[in-house]
Scaffold this motif. Structure first.
Motif, short mmCIF file in Angstrom:
data_model
loop_
_atom_site.label_atom_id
_atom_site.label_comp_id
_atom_site.label_asym_id
_atom_site.label_seq_id
_atom_site.Cartn_x
_atom_site.Cartn_y
_atom_site.Cartn_z
N LEU A 35 0.81 -1.22 0.00
CA LEU A 35 0.00 0.00 0.00
C LEU A 35 0.84 1.27 0.00
N GLY A 36 2.08 1.15 0.43
CA GLY A 36 2.94 2.32 0.54
C GLY A 36 3.57 2.76 -0.76
N ASP A 37 3.43 1.98 -1.81
CA ASP A 37 4.01 2.45 -3.07
C ASP A 37 3.12 3.55 -3.64
N ARG A 38 3.60 4.17 -4.66
CA ARG A 38 2.95 5.39 -5.17
C ARG A 38 1.61 5.15 -5.84
N TRP A 39 1.40 3.96 -6.43
CA TRP A 39 0.25 3.76 -7.31
C TRP A 39 -0.79 2.77 -6.82
N THR A 40 -0.45 1.89 -5.92
CA THR A 40 -1.36 0.81 -5.53
C THR A 40 -2.71 1.32 -5.03
N VAL A 41 -2.70 2.26 -4.12
CA VAL A 41 -3.95 2.75 -3.55
C VAL A 41 -4.82 3.37 -4.64
N LEU A 42 -4.21 4.10 -5.55
CA LEU A 42 -4.98 4.72 -6.63
C LEU A 42 -5.61 3.68 -7.54
N VAL A 43 -4.89 2.61 -7.82
CA VAL A 43 -5.45 1.53 -8.65
C VAL A 43 -6.60 0.86 -7.91
N ILE A 44 -6.42 0.58 -6.63
CA ILE A 44 -7.47 -0.07 -5.85
C ILE A 44 -8.71 0.81 -5.78
N VAL A 45 -8.52 2.11 -5.54
CA VAL A 45 -9.67 3.02 -5.48
C VAL A 45 -10.41 3.03 -6.81
N GLU A 46 -9.67 3.09 -7.92
CA GLU A 46 -10.32 3.10 -9.23
C GLU A 46 -11.06 1.79 -9.49
#
Length: 142
Positions: A35-46
């Protein structure tokens, strides 16, 4: 510095057992690394909004490169959070969706996003107060 001091300062003690789980085997480090990488949370949210094709994800996440989106989705698939489905069409079509485990994580990520929206003004005020308190007074000329 003496050899004894060096030995003491570089000595590694036993594994910590005071963490959030009481030991190092609860998996929190793996989850936080993902979760701490730059993109994972954004991909999960999308993906929490529904099934997306690769290009839809790429357009929906400003600043992500094709390479980083590919790496991120592969990692999420490997972790069992995202399912990738390739359709045998010309040109090939691929879509991504959250797995049940990914949906449960998305619920927590969305709750964190809601919390951050609700508290962002209070945090900004707290930072401003902190910064004002931490300012070092200017020295008067002698």
């Amino acid at each position: 510095m003496s050899v004894a001091n060096t030995a003491v300062s570089s000595q590694v003690g036993p594994p910590a057992s005071n963490g959030p789980c009481g030991d190092d085997h609860c998996g929190i480090r793996d989850v936080l690394d993902r979760l701490g990488d730059r993109w994972t949370v954004l991909v999960i949210v999308e993906l929490s909004k529904g099934v997306r094709r690769f290009r839809e994800l790429e357009r929906a996440i400003p600043g992500i490169s094709q390479r980083m989106l590919t790496l991120t989705t592969k990692r999420l698939c490997r972790d069992g959070l995202v399912q990738r489905t390739a359709y045998p069409t010309i040109p090939p079509q691929v879509d991504y969706r959250l797995t049940p485990m990914g949906r449960s994580l998305a619920e927590m990520v969305n709750a964190l996003a809601d919390w951050s929206r609700d508290h962002m003004d209070a945090m900004a005020d707290a930072r401003a107060d902190w910064d004002a308190e931490q300012e070092v007074p200017q020295h008067s000329p002698r």
